[in-house]
Design a protein around this motif. Structure first.
Motif, PDB file in Angstrom:
ATOM      1  N   ASP A  86      43.580  36.229  46.752  1.00 21.82           N
ATOM      2  CA  ASP A  86      44.344  36.916  47.787  1.00 21.82           C
ATOM      3  C   ASP A  86      45.482  36.039  48.295  1.00 21.82           C
ATOM      4  N   SER A  87      45.208  34.753  48.463  1.00 25.69           N
ATOM      5  CA  SER A  87      46.235  33.831  48.946  1.00 25.69           C
ATOM      6  C   SER A  87      47.415  33.764  47.984  1.00 25.69           C
TER       7      SER A  87
ATOM      8  N   GLY B  86      43.809  27.569  50.941  1.00 22.27           N
ATOM      9  CA  GLY B  86      42.445  27.127  51.207  1.00 22.27           C
ATOM     10  C   GLY B  86      42.167  26.829  52.663  1.00 22.27           C
ATOM     11  N   ILE B  87      43.218  26.801  53.518  1.00 21.68           N
ATOM     12  CA  ILE B  87      43.017  26.573  54.944  1.00 21.68           C
ATOM     13  C   ILE B  87      43.107  27.909  55.668  1.00 21.68           C
TER      14      ILE B  87
ATOM     15  N   ALA C 124      53.125  25.722  51.404  1.00 22.26           N
ATOM     16  CA  ALA C 124      51.715  26.029  51.642  1.00 22.26           C
ATOM     17  C   ALA C 124      51.655  27.324  52.413  1.00 22.26           C
ATOM     18  N   ASP C 125      50.591  28.070  52.199  1.00 23.54           N
ATOM     19  CA  ASP C 125      50.507  29.372  52.857  1.00 23.54           C
ATOM     20  C   ASP C 125      50.381  29.271  54.363  1.00 23.54           C
ATOM     21  N   ILE C 126      49.996  28.090  54.882  1.00 25.99           N
ATOM     22  CA  ILE C 126      49.869  27.941  56.334  1.00 25.99           C
ATOM     23  C   ILE C 126      51.145  27.447  57.003  1.00 25.99           C
ATOM     24  N   TYR C 127      52.149  27.042  56.231  1.00 25.74           N
ATOM     25  CA  TYR C 127      53.373  26.532  56.849  1.00 25.74           C
ATOM     26  C   TYR C 127      54.100  27.669  57.555  1.00 25.74           C
TER      27      TYR C 127
ATOM     28  N   LYS D  60      36.604  32.518  45.478  1.00 23.42           N
ATOM     29  CA  LYS D  60      37.459  33.204  44.509  1.00 23.42           C
ATOM     30  C   LYS D  60      38.314  34.260  45.199  1.00 23.42           C
ATOM     31  N   GLU D  61      37.694  35.045  46.048  1.00 28.93           N
ATOM     32  CA  GLU D  61      38.416  36.126  46.726  1.00 28.93           C
ATOM     33  C   GLU D  61      39.582  35.585  47.545  1.00 28.93           C
TER      34      GLU D  61
END
Length: 305
Positions: free
Chosen positions: A97-98, A82-83, A49-52, A92-93
């Motif tokens: 980007d994520s 999404g977090i 996940a991008d937040i890990y 969408k943006e």
């Protein structure tokens, strides 16, 4: 490693996914050993996940495996977005980007699966659909899913999203099993009858969405693990008894309990210990009897009406 189809896709995935949430606390050599432990038995599905680690876990993973096209072809990579700090964001943006940042950190051109991490109260499903279409057309994401969503939230997305939603990552363990136990208590006047998730278990089964249980050893919301915990003497005694019968660890039995459910779930590990990960993966070869499965459920304090 035994495999299942992910949702209604043609993607064969190991029955146990390997979570990478905590690898930012490890050395490169330790991460390599952990990943090697999984790959050696065919557990090639890695959940990110991008937040890990604020993104560092993905960078550490890519560095540890020496990511290249040949290495990438041996793996199935899933990540979530999404977090954001202080909010959830399914615009969408933000999704586009994520994903670009995830791909950069993982040093790859595509994700096998992208999940929307936690429901965004301000979601505009048309924007999610537009983001998914663009990611699919550009070859950046091959399959899509959600995390921590109930049926109506999924239905709202499906009204606009063209792609099948193949997975839903949800909290589930022996001690956090209301997803299962509320089904015993239909129309009963007790707390167990409270429908807290909109019947998400049956919904996912009816709609060919693979449930990916997270925190399979936790009780409460990150209050601790139930294995070898004196708060759960009866449960641990029963698990230990069954583990001895199969010649495996209590860790193996806890995962095997989830795998025994006919919903064909794909539990996500979170351990950073190679030995414990190996025990998790052994669950793929353990098939509990109906009697054993129910005995464990009841030993956790659940009751039958």
């Amino acid at each position: 490693m035994r495999t299942i189809k992910l949702g209604n896709s043609n993607l064969d995935v190991p029955v146990v996914a390997v979570g990478m949430m905590r690898i930012n606390t490890m050395s490169k050599a330790e991460v390599q050993t952990l990943i090697g432990t999984a790959m050696d038995v065919g557990a090639n599905f890695f959940d990110h996940a991008d937040i890990y680690g604020n993104g560092t876990c993905e960078e550490i993973f890519a560095d540890a495996v020496g990511m290249s096209s040949s290495v990438r072809d041996t793996m199935i990579l899933q990540s979530k977005c999404g977090i954001r700090e202080g909010m959830f964001d399914f615009s969408k943006e933000h999704i586009l980007d994520s994903v670009d940042n995830i791909l950069k950190r993982l040093n790859t051109d595509y994700l096998d699966i992208l999940l929307l991490h936690r429901p965004d109260a301000l979601v505009e499903p048309e924007e999610v659909a537009a983001a998914f279409d663009q990611l699919e057309q550009e070859g950046k994401v091959r399959h899509f899913g959600v995390s921590n969503q109930h049926p109506r939230q999924i239905e709202l997305l499906k009204k606009f999203v063209r792609q099948p939603l193949v997975a839903n990552q949800l909290q589930l363990s022996i001690t956090n099993a209301t997803m299962i136990t509320q089904g015993f208590n239909v129309n009963m006047e007790n707390d167990e009858a409270v429908n807290r998730d909109g019947g998400i278990l049956d919904y996912c089964r009816l709609n060919d969405i693979t449930i990916q249980p997270w925190s399979p050893f936790q009780f409460g919301f990150f209050e601790g693990v139930f294995l070898d915990n004196p708060k759960f003497p009866e449960l641990n005694a029963k698990i230990d008894e069954i583990a001895a019968k199969y010649g495996v660890s209590n860790t193996t039995i806890a995962i095997a309990w989830i795998l025994r459910h006919p919903a064909k779930m794909q539990p996500v590990t979170g351990t950073t210990t190679p030995e414990r990960l190996a025990d998790c993966l052994k669950a793929a070869d353990v098939h509990l009897t109906r009697e054993e499965w129910y005995a464990i459920l009841l030993a956790a304090g659940n009751t039958l009406p």
